[in-house]
Design an enzyme around this catalytic site. Sequence first.
Site, PDB file in Angstrom:
ATOM      1  N   HIS A 112       0.981  -1.008   0.086  1.00 47.03           N
ATOM      2  CA  HIS A 112      -0.165  -0.076   0.089  1.00 47.03           C
ATOM      3  C   HIS A 112       0.667   1.003   0.013  1.00 47.03           C
ATOM      4  O   HIS A 112       2.175   1.068   0.680  1.00 47.03           O
ATOM      5  CB  HIS A 112      -1.030  -0.059   1.029  1.00 47.03           C
ATOM      6  CG  HIS A 112      -1.872   0.977   0.956  1.00 47.03           C
ATOM      7  ND1 HIS A 112      -3.010   1.656   0.866  1.00 47.03           N
ATOM      8  CD2 HIS A 112      -1.912   2.572   1.795  1.00 47.03           C
ATOM      9  CE1 HIS A 112      -3.761   2.954   0.248  1.00 47.03           C
ATOM     10  NE2 HIS A 112      -3.152   2.925   1.695  1.00 47.03           N
ATOM     11  N   ARG A 134     -15.585  12.133   9.110  1.00 47.16           N
ATOM     12  CA  ARG A 134     -13.781  12.969   9.054  1.00 47.16           C
ATOM     13  C   ARG A 134     -13.729  13.872   7.681  1.00 47.16           C
ATOM     14  O   ARG A 134     -12.876  14.863   8.671  1.00 47.16           O
ATOM     15  CB  ARG A 134     -12.906  12.065   9.335  1.00 47.16           C
ATOM     16  CG  ARG A 134     -12.707  11.035  10.539  1.00 47.16           C
ATOM     17  CD  ARG A 134     -11.951   9.617   9.677  1.00 47.16           C
ATOM     18  NE  ARG A 134     -10.476  10.404   9.992  1.00 47.16           N
ATOM     19  CZ  ARG A 134      -9.444   9.405   9.332  1.00 47.16           C
ATOM     20  NH1 ARG A 134     -10.551   8.252   8.326  1.00 47.16           N
ATOM     21  NH2 ARG A 134      -8.469   9.609   9.123  1.00 47.16           N
ATOM     22  N   LYS A 187      -8.567  -1.809   5.784  1.00 46.24           N
ATOM     23  CA  LYS A 187      -8.685  -2.129   4.512  1.00 46.24           C
ATOM     24  C   LYS A 187      -8.275  -3.460   3.765  1.00 46.24           C
ATOM     25  O   LYS A 187      -8.302  -4.317   2.927  1.00 46.24           O
ATOM     26  CB  LYS A 187      -8.524  -0.516   3.251  1.00 46.24           C
ATOM     27  CG  LYS A 187      -9.965   0.427   3.852  1.00 46.24           C
ATOM     28  CD  LYS A 187      -9.898   0.728   2.666  1.00 46.24           C
ATOM     29  CE  LYS A 187      -9.214   2.574   3.712  1.00 46.24           C
ATOM     30  NZ  LYS A 187      -9.241   3.699   3.127  1.00 46.24           N
ATOM     31  N   ASP A 226     -15.530   2.192   8.204  1.00 44.55           N
ATOM     32  CA  ASP A 226     -14.427   2.831   7.530  1.00 44.55           C
ATOM     33  C   ASP A 226     -15.046   4.118   6.306  1.00 44.55           C
ATOM     34  O   ASP A 226     -15.132   5.213   6.564  1.00 44.55           O
ATOM     35  CB  ASP A 226     -13.490   2.201   6.930  1.00 44.55           C
ATOM     36  CG  ASP A 226     -12.282   3.245   6.402  1.00 44.55           C
ATOM     37  OD1 ASP A 226     -11.924   4.016   6.717  1.00 44.55           O
ATOM     38  OD2 ASP A 226     -11.954   3.378   4.861  1.00 44.55           O
ATOM     39  N   SER A 261      -7.802   3.286   9.617  1.00 42.61           N
ATOM     40  CA  SER A 261      -8.221   3.152   8.121  1.00 42.61           C
ATOM     41  C   SER A 261      -7.544   3.052   7.320  1.00 42.61           C
ATOM     42  O   SER A 261      -8.271   1.451   6.912  1.00 42.61           O
ATOM     43  CB  SER A 261      -8.814   5.033   7.789  1.00 42.61           C
ATOM     44  OG  SER A 261      -9.170   5.197   7.041  1.00 42.61           O
TER      45      SER A 261
HETATM   46  N1  URA Z   1      -5.654   7.188   3.393  1.00 42.41           N
HETATM   47  C1  URA Z   1      -7.490   6.133   4.048  1.00 42.41           C
HETATM   48  O1  URA Z   1      -7.915   5.302   3.061  1.00 42.41           O
HETATM   49  N2  URA Z   1      -7.646   7.030   5.085  1.00 42.41           N
HETATM   50  C2  URA Z   1      -7.817   7.848   5.610  1.00 42.41           C
HETATM   51  O2  URA Z   1      -7.630   7.757   6.938  1.00 42.41           O
HETATM   52  C3  URA Z   1      -6.349   8.491   5.099  1.00 42.41           C
HETATM   53  C4  URA Z   1      -6.020   8.029   3.509  1.00 42.41           C
END
Ligand code: URA
Length: 433
Positions: free
Chosen positions: A82, A168, A187, A161, A183
């Site tokens: 990632h 957010r 994923k 999320d 977050s």
């Molecule tokens: N990317 C994400 O997936 N989550 C965040 O909180 C910030 C950037």
Amino acid sequence: FRMVDVIEKKRNGEVLTKEEITFFVNGYTVGSIPDYQASAFLMAIYFKGMTAEEQGFLTMAMVESGDQIDLSAIEGIKVDKHSTGGVGDTTTLILVPLVAACGVPVAKMSGRGLGHTGGTLDKLEAIEGFHIELTEEQFVKQVNDLKLAVIGQSGNLTPADKKLYSLRDVTATVDSIPLIASSIMSKKIAAGADAIVLDVKTGDGAFMKTEADARALAHSMVAIGKQVGRNTMAVISDMSQPLGFAIGNSLEVIEAVETLKGNGPEDLTELCLVLGSKMIVAGEKATSVEEAREMLKAVITDGSALELFGKLIEAQGGNGAIIHDTSLLPTAKYQIEVPALSSGYVTKMEADDIGVAAMLLGAGRATKDDEIDLAVGIVLTKKIGDAVQEGEPLAIIHSNTEAVEQSMTLIQKHITIGKEAVESPRLIGDMIT
Ligand code: URA
Ligand code: CA
């Protein structure tokens, strides 16, 4: 529990239990906890932070809020990668075939996202016919057969999320390290990875503007991964100038093909070798990064990584011939030079603003319903440290309209030309394991 008590506890800087955190995540996802309480709670986290353990609980509660991809039918250690995002970051397109060619299965779930260019999915869709919708069964089968597949994120992955991220976004609580770390990790974990290699960007074009913040985010994510039993490591990498030369969807596919042929930009190639080596060691196909690096170089030299990219494209309905003839990709009508306004050396190249110049051409989305023009973008001809003569091109704009004044001005304004030569910024920073 009562949500008001959980908010108060965090407001006072106390450490929450797993039960309290799970209560919040589940309640907010189903709608029994309203936005105003969730907002207050997020703001309390923003100011008071979370321990590594609390972040692990938050991550797992979000993972368990939706579907989890079961990759157990795929042999071997599934390694995911990632990147925290930046400008012209073509690494995923290159790493997927590169690492798979060394025998590590890559079951990649990617996103589109907002930004200067599309995400990995958009870039792949620049290849005619390429589709990213596979059933979970087809996905698993393709990875077993070919060692690689790239699909879109399933609709019900980490719904908590999704909902929290939207909240957010409008409550000024995006840039909180515990919230970002949980977050992102939620994923990756829901997508089924056994091991995760993180590329945390730092600099003007990155989410984390300073190396200290990037390091803190990396430490948080690595701690979460370890806590939930996924081998996780992070590399800090520079995003003060764009990565490679190409910024744009089709343009980045071309850059990926060139890199897989061994003709890629130096910085992009090096970052792929660093991240790829970590992935191969995590996948237990090599015992040291030095050995892994040699394997990666070998699959570039013998053409097998490029060939595997072609197979991936064909397997997902695209025209694999693009690996030998990139003129088959969408091409913009106009190629317009951006001349340097003075002579000297490139001392600064503000990635963020150059990214905006690409977005103005139509390479990226400002809102999620915007259409992307896959053909357009920017190809830099200079990087920090290079000498430049007045009138020489700094970049080539690829556009479908001749009206590129705004992008041209942005590029000229945000590539600084000084009298003294400077070193190019250090590409690879700390490694966190
Ligand atoms: N990317 C994400 O997936 N989550 C965040 O909180 C910030 C950037
Ligand atoms: Ca690039």
